[in-house]
Design an enzyme around this catalytic site. Structure first.
Site, PDB file in Angstrom:
ATOM      1  CG  ASP A 184      33.824  47.111  37.250  1.00 12.38           C
ATOM      2  OD1 ASP A 184      34.690  46.615  36.515  1.00 12.38           O
ATOM      3  OD2 ASP A 184      33.953  47.272  38.479  1.00 12.38           O
ATOM      4  CG  ASN A 192      38.182  37.547  43.723  1.00  7.10           C
ATOM      5  OD1 ASN A 192      37.426  36.595  43.833  1.00  7.10           O
ATOM      6  ND2 ASN A 192      38.408  38.139  42.571  1.00  7.10           N
ATOM      7  CG  HIS A 197      40.895  33.943  43.424  1.00  5.86           C
ATOM      8  ND1 HIS A 197      40.719  35.089  42.677  1.00  5.86           N
ATOM      9  CD2 HIS A 197      42.031  34.144  44.141  1.00  5.86           C
ATOM     10  CE1 HIS A 197      41.704  35.929  42.906  1.00  5.86           C
ATOM     11  NE2 HIS A 197      42.525  35.388  43.801  1.00  5.86           N
ATOM     12  CG  ASP A 201      36.214  31.691  39.656  1.00  5.74           C
ATOM     13  OD1 ASP A 201      36.587  32.845  39.388  1.00  5.74           O
ATOM     14  OD2 ASP A 201      36.969  30.699  39.571  1.00  5.74           O
ATOM     15  CD  GLU A 228      36.769  43.315  38.217  1.00  2.00           C
ATOM     16  OE1 GLU A 228      37.282  44.269  38.827  1.00  2.00           O
ATOM     17  OE2 GLU A 228      37.426  42.381  37.703  1.00  2.00           O
TER      18      GLU A 228
END
Length: 315
Positions: A184, A192, A197, A201, A228
């Protein structure tokens, strides 16, 4: 040989009908294994004149080497058994190209039930084969897409679930260990919020590629587990190997040094890892094992993040 005069004048109408079709009629005498007739359409299709089709050897040698043994053995066995059959193969043309052919064969018996002749039709199925190949390629592409995460282009959850099920069964039969690592990204919501974002990404893609580089087993698999989270499947890996792989993954991610100003761990992106190893048997359930690994990931997050927590064999 005389060009195929087996159809006499009384059958002139039938000859005309046969020779006006795209299908190529033929007849082979079983005792001599010689062609008694082959339609003139053969020359337009393959370039070989009807006169050049003397025996079954001509038929066999004008076949793609990769198809020859399979097709000849099958057709001979079916003919000997008196069974009608059909076969697809690539036929050699006179200019050395190949055409896909389907031979549909009817076995003719005499009054004693003995095989007397073979009669049949050759069909040009090249266009059909091209269509089939395109459809197969499209089907494979769709299957690949259905098992691939759209963003990171590594395996998705569906692919992991399918592979995990297969490897669990294999490990159970062979009494071998199976390890799973669950990752994780730490403080990813903050990442973010801070960078947006699009960069979020990009971060996911970078982590996915890094985890892929850390694996070296032929059946090792990394997949995006959701959001994630990433999951790594290590067939045949015991607890020691699994821990080393987890540490290697962390080192490579640290080396990437993806800037994260809101992270207390060197202001770089880090990951927390849960590690589990099991030797599956009837007393253990796959879902319980994944849950146990997830609990270790939760412990790693709870205990400060940027760390690895390990659980051994579980039920």
């Amino acid at each position: 040989m005389p060009v195929l005069s087996a159809l006499d004048d009384d059958n002139a109408v039938y000859r005309t009908l046969l020779e006006s079709t795209q299908a190529i009629p033929w007849k082979i005498d079983w005792a001599s294994k010689q062609f008694a007739y082959i339609g003139p359409q053969i020359e337009a299709l393959l370039g070989w004149s009807p006169q050049s089709w003397m025996t079954v050897e001509d038929w066999a040698t004008r076949m793609h080497p990769d198809d020859r043994e399979r097709v000849v053995n099958f057709c001979v066995a079916q003919s000997q058994a008196g069974v009608d059959h059909e076969a697809d193969y690539r036929a050699l043309t006179k200019d050395n190209g190949y055409v896909w052919i389907r031979d549909v064969v009817h076995v003719v018996r005499n009054d004693l039930g003995e095989v007397e002749a073979l009669i049949g039709f050759m069909f040009d199925i090249s266009e059909r084969k091209k269509t089939e190949e395109k459809l197969l390629a499209l089907q494979k592409e769709l299957e690949d897409l259905s098992f691939k995460d759209g963003l990171t282009h590594i395996a998705n959850r569906r692919r992991f679930d399918a592979s995990f099920e297969l490897e669990w069964g294999s490990a159970s039969r062979l009494r071998q260990p199976l390890s799973v690592l669950l990752f994780d990204i730490d403080y990813f919501k903050q990442y973010n919020d801070l960078y947006g974002h699009i960069r979020g990404d990009r971060c996911l893609v970078d982590i996915a590629q890094t985890l892929s580089l850390a694996l070296d087993g032929p059946r090792d698999l990394v997949a995006r587990f959701g959001g994630e989270e990433f999951i790594v499947l290590l067939p045949g890996a015991d607890a020691t190997v699994a821990k080393k792989v987890a540490e290697r993954c962390q080192r490579l991610i640290h080396k990437q040094a993806i800037v994260h100003a809101d992270s207390p761990h060197g202001q770089c992106v880090t990951v927390s890892v849960g590690v589990g190893t099991v030797v599956p048997d009837a007393s253990r359930h796959p879902a319980s094992f994944i849950e146990a690994v997830d609990q270790q990931l939760y412990a790693a997050k709870k205990n400060g993040k940027n760390r690895i927590e390990v659980v051994g064999a579980v039920g």
